[in-house]
Design an enzyme around this catalytic site. Structure first.
Site, short mmCIF file in Angstrom:
data_model
loop_
_atom_site.label_atom_id
_atom_site.label_comp_id
_atom_site.label_asym_id
_atom_site.label_seq_id
_atom_site.Cartn_x
_atom_site.Cartn_y
_atom_site.Cartn_z
N LYS A 1 59.28 45.49 36.21
CA LYS A 1 58.19 46.44 36.02
C LYS A 1 56.89 45.65 35.81
O LYS A 1 56.82 44.78 34.94
CB LYS A 1 58.51 47.26 34.77
CG LYS A 1 58.03 48.69 34.80
CD LYS A 1 58.62 49.37 33.55
CE LYS A 1 58.20 50.80 33.46
NZ LYS A 1 58.59 51.39 32.17
C1 E4P Z 1 57.88 54.80 32.10
O1 E4P Z 1 58.55 53.99 32.68
C2 E4P Z 1 57.51 54.70 30.68
O2 E4P Z 1 58.50 53.95 30.02
C3 E4P Z 1 57.46 56.02 29.97
O3 E4P Z 1 57.81 57.10 30.79
C4 E4P Z 1 56.27 56.21 29.11
O4 E4P Z 1 56.37 57.46 28.46
P1 E4P Z 1 55.48 57.86 27.19
O5 E4P Z 1 54.14 58.25 27.67
O6 E4P Z 1 56.22 59.01 26.59
O7 E4P Z 1 55.45 56.64 26.30
#
Ligand code: E4P
Length: 218
Positions: free
Chosen positions: A83
């Site tokens: 990522k």
């Molecule tokens: C995506 O890969 C992120 O880990 C995640 O969806 C972030 O979500 P949040 O806005 O609830 O922290």
């Protein structure tokens, strides 16, 4: 639509995987912190439970260091998906890694133009954050619609991974639009099964069944 669990909690991942509901997992530095676990160790454990992509995020901001971190992370297991943030260095890293056959999830996407860049950089997944978009007065689902339209216009192969999902309506809308994947906290995925009429139906059937005085298991 593929379902990914947005968590680093092993028990929750195992429960969903055992129910056949999991196609992958996404983590981020905040979720690793919340789990209290060692990053490498917990990522390895998740990769052993789920066959699909498991996103593990780099924390460097420059291309060279991102590549070094990715080198460490992709050794964890074959299903690790690196990522990277949606920055120019992140996109450069994305292009280099996908060129070597490594899956890449370009994260922290908040505009259709950013998603266009991710696709041009050959991303496996782009992660638009719908919940955080909504929190800031924008319609997260409009973003997903725009990205779907643009990707379809040009036949981009990058999968739209709807992230920052907060509730079941996000899942429903993402599926209506034709997003490829959604990642949500396990509680949201489980709550997709909830319906008051299902509960009421079970209650009624069990009450009538009790009146028959029969048992299935002798
Ligand atoms: C995506 O890969 C992120 O880990 C995640 O969806 C972030 O979500 P949040 O806005 O609830 O922290």
């Amino acid at each position: 639509m593929k379902f990914f669990a947005d968590t680093a909690e092993i028990d929750a991942i195992r429960e969903l995987a055992d129910a056949g509901l999991l196609d992958g997992v996404t983590t981020n530095p905040s979720l690793i912190h919340k789990s209290g676990r060692d990053f490498m160790e917990v990522t390895g454990e998740i990769c052993g439970i789920v066959d699909g992509p498991v996103s593990a995020e780099v924390v460097a901001l420059d291309h060279a260091t991102m590549m070094r971190e990715a080198e460490v992370l992709r050794k964890i297991a074959d299903n690790v998906c690196i990522k990277v943030p949606l920055t120019i260095d992140g996109l450069k890293t994305c292009r280099a890694l996908t060129g070597e056959g490594t899956m890449v999830n370009v994260t922290l996407c908040f505009s259709a133009n950013q998603a266009l860049l991710a696709a041009k950089a050959g991303a496996t997944f782009v992660s638009p954050f719908v919940g955080r978009h909504d929190d800031n007065g924008f319609d997260g689902m409009d973003l997903i619609r725009d990205i779907r339209l643009i990707y379809d216009n040009y036949g981009f192969g990058t999968e739209i991974l709807v992230a920052s999902v907060r509730h079941v309506i996000h899942v429903l809308e993402a599926a209506r639009i034709g997003a490829d994947v959604m990642t949500a906290p396990p509680a949201v995925i489980k709550s997709l099964a909830n319906h008051v009429l299902t509960d009421k139906g079970i209650e009624g059937f069990l009450a009538d069944w009790a009146k028959t005085g029969q048992t299935i298991l002798k």
